[in-house]
Motif scaffolding. Structure first.
Motif, mmCIF file in Angstrom:
data_model
loop_
_atom_site.group_PDB
_atom_site.id
_atom_site.type_symbol
_atom_site.label_atom_id
_atom_site.label_comp_id
_atom_site.label_asym_id
_atom_site.label_seq_id
_atom_site.Cartn_x
_atom_site.Cartn_y
_atom_site.Cartn_z
ATOM 1 N N LEU A 234 0.821 -1.206 0.000
ATOM 2 C CA LEU A 234 0.000 0.000 0.000
ATOM 3 C C LEU A 234 0.857 1.259 0.000
ATOM 4 C CD1 LEU A 234 -2.490 -1.142 2.800
ATOM 5 C CD2 LEU A 234 -2.801 -1.394 0.327
ATOM 6 N N SER A 235 0.208 2.365 -0.297
ATOM 7 C CA SER A 235 0.858 3.680 -0.243
ATOM 8 C C SER A 235 0.025 4.598 0.649
ATOM 9 C CB SER A 235 0.957 4.280 -1.648
ATOM 10 O OG SER A 235 1.281 5.658 -1.573
ATOM 11 N N PRO A 236 0.677 5.385 1.533
ATOM 12 C CA PRO A 236 -0.074 6.333 2.372
ATOM 13 C C PRO A 236 -0.309 7.674 1.686
ATOM 14 C CG PRO A 236 2.217 6.359 3.014
ATOM 15 C CD PRO A 236 2.108 5.357 1.875
ATOM 16 N N GLN A 237 -0.299 7.694 0.358
ATOM 17 C CA GLN A 237 -0.400 8.959 -0.375
ATOM 18 C C GLN A 237 -1.610 9.806 0.031
ATOM 19 O OE1 GLN A 237 -0.357 8.560 -4.648
ATOM 20 N NE2 GLN A 237 -0.841 10.714 -4.979
ATOM 21 N N PRO A 238 -2.834 9.241 0.175
ATOM 22 C CA PRO A 238 -3.952 10.092 0.601
ATOM 23 C C PRO A 238 -3.713 10.726 1.975
ATOM 24 C CG PRO A 238 -4.755 8.010 -0.289
ATOM 25 C CD PRO A 238 -3.272 7.869 -0.134
ATOM 26 N N TRP A 239 -3.132 9.963 2.881
ATOM 27 C CA TRP A 239 -2.815 10.487 4.214
ATOM 28 C C TRP A 239 -1.806 11.636 4.104
ATOM 29 C CZ3 TRP A 239 -2.520 6.303 8.581
ATOM 30 C CH2 TRP A 239 -2.771 6.913 9.827
ATOM 31 N N VAL A 331 9.178 17.295 9.601
ATOM 32 C CA VAL A 331 8.105 16.757 10.443
ATOM 33 C C VAL A 331 7.295 15.731 9.661
ATOM 34 C CG1 VAL A 331 6.010 17.318 11.737
ATOM 35 C CG2 VAL A 331 7.997 18.838 11.859
ATOM 36 N N HIS A 332 7.010 16.022 8.396
ATOM 37 C CA HIS A 332 6.286 15.084 7.538
ATOM 38 C C HIS A 332 7.012 13.747 7.478
ATOM 39 C CE1 HIS A 332 5.931 13.114 3.574
ATOM 40 N NE2 HIS A 332 4.644 13.424 3.653
ATOM 41 N N ASN A 333 8.304 13.772 7.197
ATOM 42 C CA ASN A 333 9.073 12.530 7.101
ATOM 43 C C ASN A 333 9.089 11.786 8.430
ATOM 44 O OD1 ASN A 333 9.670 13.108 4.423
ATOM 45 N ND2 ASN A 333 11.623 14.080 4.912
ATOM 46 N N ALA A 334 9.184 12.536 9.518
ATOM 47 C CA ALA A 334 9.227 11.910 10.845
ATOM 48 C C ALA A 334 7.917 11.211 11.166
ATOM 49 C CB ALA A 334 9.539 12.969 11.904
ATOM 50 N N VAL A 335 6.797 11.858 10.877
ATOM 51 C CA VAL A 335 5.485 11.293 11.196
ATOM 52 C C VAL A 335 5.222 10.036 10.379
ATOM 53 C CG1 VAL A 335 2.999 11.678 11.028
ATOM 54 C CG2 VAL A 335 4.463 13.432 12.003
ATOM 55 N N PHE A 336 5.511 10.083 9.088
ATOM 56 C CA PHE A 336 5.184 8.930 8.249
ATOM 57 C C PHE A 336 6.204 7.808 8.410
ATOM 58 C CE2 PHE A 336 2.411 12.120 6.466
ATOM 59 C CZ PHE A 336 1.256 11.388 6.286
ATOM 60 N N ALA A 337 7.400 8.108 8.891
ATOM 61 C CA ALA A 337 8.312 7.043 9.297
ATOM 62 C C ALA A 337 7.799 6.390 10.570
ATOM 63 C CB ALA A 337 9.719 7.598 9.519
ATOM 64 N N SER A 338 7.274 7.201 11.482
ATOM 65 C CA SER A 338 6.733 6.682 12.735
ATOM 66 C C SER A 338 5.514 5.807 12.496
ATOM 67 C CB SER A 338 6.364 7.843 13.669
ATOM 68 O OG SER A 338 5.984 7.383 14.940
ATOM 69 N N MET A 339 4.754 6.062 11.412
ATOM 70 C CA MET A 339 3.538 5.308 11.105
ATOM 71 C C MET A 339 3.749 4.292 9.984
ATOM 72 S SD MET A 339 0.446 8.095 11.394
ATOM 73 C CE MET A 339 0.874 8.952 9.881
ATOM 74 N N ASP A 340 5.002 3.950 9.692
ATOM 75 C CA ASP A 340 5.291 3.043 8.580
ATOM 76 C C ASP A 340 5.031 1.599 9.006
ATOM 77 O OD1 ASP A 340 6.569 1.524 6.490
ATOM 78 O OD2 ASP A 340 7.593 3.374 5.935
ATOM 79 N N ILE A 341 3.763 1.205 8.983
ATOM 80 C CA ILE A 341 3.355 -0.100 9.509
ATOM 81 C C ILE A 341 3.843 -1.213 8.589
ATOM 82 C CG2 ILE A 341 1.392 -1.503 10.233
ATOM 83 C CD1 ILE A 341 -0.202 1.118 10.467
ATOM 84 N N PRO A 342 4.684 -2.119 9.093
ATOM 85 C CA PRO A 342 5.133 -3.236 8.252
ATOM 86 C C PRO A 342 4.087 -4.332 8.211
ATOM 87 C CG PRO A 342 6.189 -3.348 10.423
ATOM 88 C CD PRO A 342 5.329 -2.105 10.406
ATOM 89 N N LEU A 344 2.839 -3.088 5.305
ATOM 90 C CA LEU A 344 1.868 -2.410 4.446
ATOM 91 C C LEU A 344 2.501 -1.320 3.588
ATOM 92 C CD1 LEU A 344 -1.200 -2.133 6.841
ATOM 93 C CD2 LEU A 344 -0.634 -3.932 5.208
ATOM 94 N N PHE A 345 3.358 -0.482 4.197
ATOM 95 C CA PHE A 345 3.876 0.690 3.502
ATOM 96 C C PHE A 345 5.346 0.532 3.135
ATOM 97 C CE2 PHE A 345 0.640 3.011 6.308
ATOM 98 C CZ PHE A 345 -0.356 2.854 5.357
ATOM 99 N N LYS A 346 5.758 1.253 2.117
ATOM 100 C CA LYS A 346 7.163 1.320 1.729
ATOM 101 C C LYS A 346 7.953 1.992 2.842
ATOM 102 C CE LYS A 346 10.167 3.078 -1.965
ATOM 103 N NZ LYS A 346 10.210 3.861 -3.234
#
Length: 549
Positions: A234-239, A331-342, A344-346
């Protein structure tokens, strides 16, 4: 049979976006109704004959009770079976790829009904505080937010109640830090941006709106999947689009975010700013298996102020374990790294290193509120520390998710145990200072290390000091804790972002119960926090307490 039909109905029409699931089902039906039989009847026999002709004939005894043709080839049979599996899997992957491509083209704007409001004013110190105010004696308040996926709806509801409580008691300016893991990192952004408070009684806050509107299509889209070439679906692009819309594109909100980024770190003219907060957003380093984080502080390589100079042999965090945020993109990179659920996401890449969900290492980052910030009051919002539920013996996936939930719960309870040790060490040190032997140890250590320190006091024991000496020279005080957590049966669970109605219900339930629990703050507000308890909220709003961590 009926249960399978219900299962298919739920996934096709309820859980997955219809713009993806319906084309996928149509493509699969067309493929297996027309293309697959054609390939199986025409292409497979030709491939079988060709491959069989390249391999020496293998003769094996044939059981007499089986009606096997005399010209049957073992090699050909194996080839046919493998080819049929290959064309079936290939059809599924091609159908998925086409449906994902169509969905990427036709999907609508995520969170299109979300209405942004101006950030609430930056908190200012009150001109005098009533003695009856239960928060009057606290100087540094921290917020700790756990990871838990869609269960973050509970956390967000509690956050809003805590915000209202602090505002009511003129203590918002005392909130000096916030730390989040996974969905906790996402929720922390709304506090930093001033989007937790309702603009008025009849309008929902931006935080409240997001959790009342969240669904699968607003957080993920389906990525093309190439077997053996990638490890995500999956991709978190919409998020990410929603992040940009809220925290980057709106000038007033982005200005508030930049205020915290540029002014919260000590040093230079930063010391003159008293209304900016420190933040800590965690992530897991895949290669090293360690916890790293992004913060708006720039002084973490300095000596820990909990001990005099020369005592601590290492800084609070090694320079390679953290990154100082300089922009909203950081901050964007930090948040989406923190939410990078394995898986599911790259994996998110930061400074040439790959990261995934911070909950892999530490799901409840309490240490940032204690040893990093020396807070005297923490509002801790776990999402897994209460995880009892009946065992399931039928579903492999439920069993797997159960193991994950238990692991996350154990990590969170261990974090609470660290608070106990933190407080008990402070209490023991205070008690030891009253004992004559402690004074002798301190005097001897002080004479061996020489004088120093910013206030003309003894610099403390040398770097070779004993554990007893280091414990006696620590400065921290016990920290008070208010904690509340949802308890099964949950209205919404970790991966259930499709439950939009239940997400709103979870928000409202936890908001209401947290407000009631905060009315009993006097129970938590003891002269010495000898005991830590966590309020557990049941599905009907009933509250029980956990004290044995």
């Amino acid at each position: 049979m009926l249960s399978y039909l219900v299962f298919a109905y739920q996934w096709v029409l309820k859980r997955l976006p219809k713009a993806f699931s319906i084309p996928l089902v149509i493509l699969l039906v067309l493929y297996f109704a027309f293309v697959f039989p054609l390939l199986a009847v025409r292409a497979v026999p030709k491939a079988e004959r060709w491959i069989s002709g390249q391999v020496p004939t293998v003769t094996i005894p044939r059981p007499t009770f089986l009606d096997i043709p005399k010209d049957y080839s073992v090699v050909g049979g194996i080839v046919s079976a493998l080819l049929i599996i290959v064309i079936a899997v290939l059809g599924i992957l091609v159908s998925y790829a086409i449906a994902a491509t169509l969905y990427r083209i036709i999907r609508g704007k995520p969170m299109k009904h979300l209405k942004l409001s101006d950030p609430s004013p930056l908190p200012a110190a009150a001109n005098g505080t009533a003695e009856a105010n239960p928060l009057a004696k606290y100087e540094r308040i921290g917020i700790i937010l756990a990871g838990g996926g869609a269960k973050g709806a509970y956390q967000a509801g509690a956050m809003q109640a805590i915000h209202d409580f602090l505002e009511q008691h003129q203590a918002l300016h005392k909130v000096r830090m916030i730390a989040g893991t996974s969905i906790g990192s996402w929720n922390s952004l709304f506090w930093l941006a001033g989007l937790v408070k309702r603009p008025d009684e009849n309008k929902r806050s931006v935080l409240e709106q997001w959790w009342h509107e969240v669904d699968v299509k607003s957080v993920i889209r389906f990525a093309l999947y190439i077997p053996l070439r990638q490890n995500y679906l999956l991709s978190p692009q919409p998020w990410e689009e929603t992040f940009k819309r809220i925290f980057n594109d709106d000038p007033k909100i982005s200005e508030r975010m930049l205020h915290h980024i540029k002014h919260a770190a000590p040093g230079g003219d930063h010391n003159e700013c008293t209304d900016a907060m420190h933040f800590y957003l965690t992530r897991a380093n895949i290669a090293l298996g360690t916890l790293e984080f992004t913060t708006n502080r720039d002084d973490l390589s300095n000596i820990d102020p909990n001990l005099p100079e020369g005592v601590r042999l290492r800084p609070k965090a090694t320079p390679d374990a953290w990154k100082a945020a300089k922009s909203i993109d950081d901050v964007h990179n930090a948040v989406f790294a923190s939410m990078d659920i394995p898986p599911l996401f790259k994996n998110v890449k930061i400074d040439d290193e790959l990261f995934e969900d911070g909950g892999v290492v530490d799901n409840l980052p309490i240490r940032f509120g204690t040893e990093f910030e020396n807070c005297d009051l923490l509002f801790i919002l776990p999402l897994n520390a209460s995880f009892a539920q009946p065992a399931d013996q039928r579903s492999i996936m439920k069993r797997l998710f159960r193991v994950i939930d238990v692991r996350q719960g154990v990590l969170e309870r261990n974090s609470f145990k660290m608070i106990y040790l933190y407080n008990e060490l402070a209490a023991l040190r205070d008690a030891a200072e009253k004992v004559e032997t402690a004074a002798k140890i301190a005097a001897a250590a002080g004479s061996s290390a020489g004088s120093g320190g910013s206030n003309g006091e003894s610099a403390g024991p040398s770097t070779g000091a004993t554990a007893t000496e280091r414990a006696l020279y620590r400065k921290h005080k016990p920290v008070q804790v208010f904690s509340i957590c949802p308890e099964p049966e949950l209205l919404i669970n970790t991966a259930e972002f499709w439950k939009t109605a239940e997400s709103g219900q979870a928000f409202r339930l936890m908001n209401r119960v947290t407000k009631d629990e905060l009315k009993r703050f006097f129970y938590y507000d003891k002269p010495t926090p000898d005991w830590i308890r966590m309020a557990r909220v049941g599905p009907q709003g009933e509250v029980t307490y956990l004290q044995d961590f």
